[in-house]
Design an enzyme around this catalytic site. Structure first.
Site, PDB file in Angstrom:
ATOM      1  N   ALA A  11       0.876  -1.172   0.000  1.00  0.00           N
ATOM      2  CA  ALA A  11       0.000   0.000   0.000  1.00  0.00           C
ATOM      3  C   ALA A  11       0.915   1.224   0.000  1.00  0.00           C
ATOM      4  O   ALA A  11       2.091   1.135   0.348  1.00  0.00           O
ATOM      5  CB  ALA A  11      -0.875  -0.024   1.242  1.00  0.00           C
TER       6      ALA A  11
ATOM      7  N   GLY B 124       0.697  -5.014   0.801  1.00  0.00           N
ATOM      8  CA  GLY B 124      -0.484  -5.105  -0.066  1.00  0.00           C
ATOM      9  C   GLY B 124      -0.185  -5.811  -1.387  1.00  0.00           C
ATOM     10  O   GLY B 124      -1.097  -6.353  -2.020  1.00  0.00           O
TER      11      GLY B 124
ATOM     12  N   GLU C 209      -0.523  -9.352  -0.549  1.00  0.00           N
ATOM     13  CA  GLU C 209      -1.962  -9.603  -0.337  1.00  0.00           C
ATOM     14  C   GLU C 209      -2.722  -9.649  -1.653  1.00  0.00           C
ATOM     15  O   GLU C 209      -3.652 -10.439  -1.818  1.00  0.00           O
ATOM     16  CB  GLU C 209      -2.540  -8.514   0.582  1.00  0.00           C
TER      17      GLU C 209
ATOM     18  N   GLU D 165       4.406  -5.310   7.355  1.00  0.00           N
ATOM     19  CA  GLU D 165       3.585  -4.314   8.061  1.00  0.00           C
ATOM     20  C   GLU D 165       3.987  -4.110   9.517  1.00  0.00           C
ATOM     21  O   GLU D 165       3.946  -2.982  10.018  1.00  0.00           O
ATOM     22  CB  GLU D 165       2.093  -4.696   7.987  1.00  0.00           C
TER      23      GLU D 165
HETATM   24  N1  COA Z   1       4.642   3.284  -0.690  1.00  0.00           N
HETATM   25  C1  COA Z   1       5.040   4.453  -1.176  1.00  0.00           C
HETATM   26  N2  COA Z   1       6.202   4.635  -1.837  1.00  0.00           N
HETATM   27  C2  COA Z   1       6.976   3.550  -2.003  1.00  0.00           C
HETATM   28  C3  COA Z   1       6.614   2.290  -1.509  1.00  0.00           C
HETATM   29  C4  COA Z   1       5.375   2.170  -0.827  1.00  0.00           C
HETATM   30  N3  COA Z   1       4.918   1.004  -0.364  1.00  0.00           N
HETATM   31  N4  COA Z   1       7.596   1.409  -1.821  1.00  0.00           N
HETATM   32  C5  COA Z   1       8.523   2.102  -2.480  1.00  0.00           C
HETATM   33  N5  COA Z   1       8.163   3.394  -2.594  1.00  0.00           N
HETATM   34  C6  COA Z   1       8.897   4.493  -3.240  1.00  0.00           C
HETATM   35  C7  COA Z   1      10.091   4.894  -2.393  1.00  0.00           C
HETATM   36  O1  COA Z   1       9.691   5.808  -1.379  1.00  0.00           O
HETATM   37  C8  COA Z   1      10.970   5.521  -3.434  1.00  0.00           C
HETATM   38  O2  COA Z   1      10.476   6.805  -3.736  1.00  0.00           O
HETATM   39  P1  COA Z   1      11.518   8.044  -3.965  1.00  0.00           P
HETATM   40  O3  COA Z   1      12.261   7.660  -5.218  1.00  0.00           O
HETATM   41  O4  COA Z   1      10.611   9.214  -4.138  1.00  0.00           O
HETATM   42  O5  COA Z   1      12.397   8.092  -2.754  1.00  0.00           O
HETATM   43  C9  COA Z   1      10.722   4.663  -4.665  1.00  0.00           C
HETATM   44  O6  COA Z   1       9.470   3.996  -4.447  1.00  0.00           O
HETATM   45  C10 COA Z   1      11.775   3.594  -4.881  1.00  0.00           C
HETATM   46  O7  COA Z   1      11.903   2.826  -3.690  1.00  0.00           O
HETATM   47  P2  COA Z   1      13.295   2.628  -2.907  1.00  0.00           P
HETATM   48  O8  COA Z   1      12.974   2.333  -1.481  1.00  0.00           O
HETATM   49  O9  COA Z   1      14.223   3.751  -3.171  1.00  0.00           O
HETATM   50  O10 COA Z   1      13.855   1.310  -3.648  1.00  0.00           O
HETATM   51  P3  COA Z   1      14.871   0.253  -3.045  1.00  0.00           P
HETATM   52  O11 COA Z   1      15.302  -0.596  -4.190  1.00  0.00           O
HETATM   53  O12 COA Z   1      15.929   0.906  -2.235  1.00  0.00           O
HETATM   54  O13 COA Z   1      13.989  -0.653  -2.039  1.00  0.00           O
HETATM   55  C11 COA Z   1      12.026  -1.850  -1.370  1.00  0.00           C
HETATM   56  C12 COA Z   1      12.933  -1.428  -2.534  1.00  0.00           C
HETATM   57  C13 COA Z   1      10.824  -2.554  -1.957  1.00  0.00           C
HETATM   58  C14 COA Z   1      12.776  -2.830  -0.453  1.00  0.00           C
HETATM   59  C15 COA Z   1      11.611  -0.602  -0.558  1.00  0.00           C
HETATM   60  O14 COA Z   1      11.098   0.357  -1.458  1.00  0.00           O
HETATM   61  C16 COA Z   1      10.573  -0.857   0.486  1.00  0.00           C
HETATM   62  O15 COA Z   1      10.870  -1.424   1.533  1.00  0.00           O
HETATM   63  N6  COA Z   1       9.308  -0.425   0.229  1.00  0.00           N
HETATM   64  C17 COA Z   1       8.250  -0.490   1.185  1.00  0.00           C
HETATM   65  C18 COA Z   1       7.763  -1.893   1.339  1.00  0.00           C
HETATM   66  C19 COA Z   1       6.687  -1.975   2.406  1.00  0.00           C
HETATM   67  O16 COA Z   1       6.935  -1.827   3.582  1.00  0.00           O
HETATM   68  N7  COA Z   1       5.465  -2.252   1.962  1.00  0.00           N
HETATM   69  C20 COA Z   1       4.378  -2.506   2.837  1.00  0.00           C
HETATM   70  C21 COA Z   1       3.501  -1.356   2.978  1.00  0.00           C
HETATM   71  S1  COA Z   1       2.139  -1.894   3.990  1.00  0.00           S
END
Ligand code: COA
Length: 260
Positions: A66, A111, A114, A134
């Site tokens: 999400a 999400g 999910e 989460e």
């Molecule tokens: N919501 C909003 N933005 C998100 C996102 C999310 N769930 N997941 C990634 N993004 C955005 C990042 O903020 C970043 O934005 P920016 O370029 O403006 O800084 C962009 O997507 C790229 O992500 P980034 O974190 O820089 O990539 P990465 O390769 O370093 O890491 C992940 C990849 C997937 C490990 C990491 O993005 C992450 O942990 N995301 C969240 C996962 C999460 O907790 N999801 C559950 C939500 S309930």
């Protein structure tokens, strides 16, 4: 229809819905969920479509969860509406009348996992990563993850995945029975389309009722599920396609489906 957040394409007898926010790793904002719902409407009402493939744009992410910027603003009241909105679209996928395949092309977190669990089948590329992170955000899964993952993987593995928040790879997901097949990234869509084309050879009404009967198996106690199965089996026997399918076998020819 003009979409801003998803791409809707038809390929042979499949609808491919691509979540298209690669700069945010295809995070599921409310706007994305709304468009996903509209894309499903299109797939549902199109009689040429035998199945749906849901995937993410780019090679990095299926859906990275999400949208955390939306999650950060929730309070007790708005969070409930937020969770119910997501649950309702994922319930719709789970109960969709045509098979829905998640083609998991990268990160499927929160999400995103999910969404994959709500689909009827999952094919993952070897680089895919799953997880329910989460609890690391002070939350629990709210789009059905605690319920569907437990049914799919069993209580022990679901608990491990949800309370540790650890990511796991595609082969682990396959070993847990969460993924039907692991393929290379380049084959992900073609493998998913192959499944849809196999379904397209079958009687569409029977496929729809089979999906309903399978759904009953996870929603109902077994004795009740058996009653649903018998009812749906008997419904099949009132269709032209049941007459056609059985006659075609006996006459050693290919069936020609009417869809009723
Ligand atoms: N919501 C909003 N933005 C998100 C996102 C999310 N769930 N997941 C990634 N993004 C955005 C990042 O903020 C970043 O934005 P920016 O370029 O403006 O800084 C962009 O997507 C790229 O992500 P980034 O974190 O820089 O990539 P990465 O390769 O370093 O890491 C992940 C990849 C997937 C490990 C990491 O993005 C992450 O942990 N995301 C969240 C996962 C999460 O907790 N999801 C559950 C939500 S309930």
């Amino acid at each position: 229809m003009d979409f801003q957040n998803v791409i809707y394409e038809k390929r042979e007898h499949a609808s491919i819905i691509t979540i298209n926010k690669p700069d945010r790793l295809n995070a599921l904002s409310i706007a994305v969920l709304d468009e996903l719902g509209k894309a499903l409407d299109m797939a549902e009402s199109d009689a040429d479509i035998a199945g749906v493939v849901i995937t993410g744009s780019g090679e990095k992410a299926f859906v990275a969860g999400a949208d955390i910027s939306e999650l950060s603003k929730l309070d007790v009241l708005t969070a409930r509406v937020f969770a119910e909105r997501g649950q309702s679209i994922f319930n719709r996928i789970e109960k969709f009348g045509k098979p829905v395949i998640a083609a998991v092309n990268g990160y499927a977190l929160g999400g995103g996992s999910e969404l994959a669990w709500a689909c009827h089948m999952r094919i993952a590329c070897s680089a895919a990563k799953f997880g329910q992170p989460e609890v690391g955000l002070g939350l629990i899964p709210g789009y059905g993850g605690t319920q569907r993952l437990t049914r799919l993987a069993g209580r022990g593995f679901a608990t491990q995945i949800i309370v540790t928040g650890e990511q796991f790879d595609a082969n682990t997901a396959r070993d847990l029975g969460l993924v039907n097949k692991v393929v290379e990234q380049s084959e992900l869509i073609s493998e998913s389309l192959k499944l849809v084309e196999q379904v397209h050879k079958r009687a569409p009404f029977a496929v729809r009722l089979a999906l309903q009967a399978i759904d009953a198996s996870v929603q109902l106690p077994q004795d009740e599920g058996m009653k649903v199965e018998a009812q749906l089996f008997s419904l099949c026997c009132g269709t032209a396609d049941q007459k056609e399918g059985t006659s075609a076998f006996l006459e050693k020819r290919k069936p020609v489906w009417k869809g009723n």
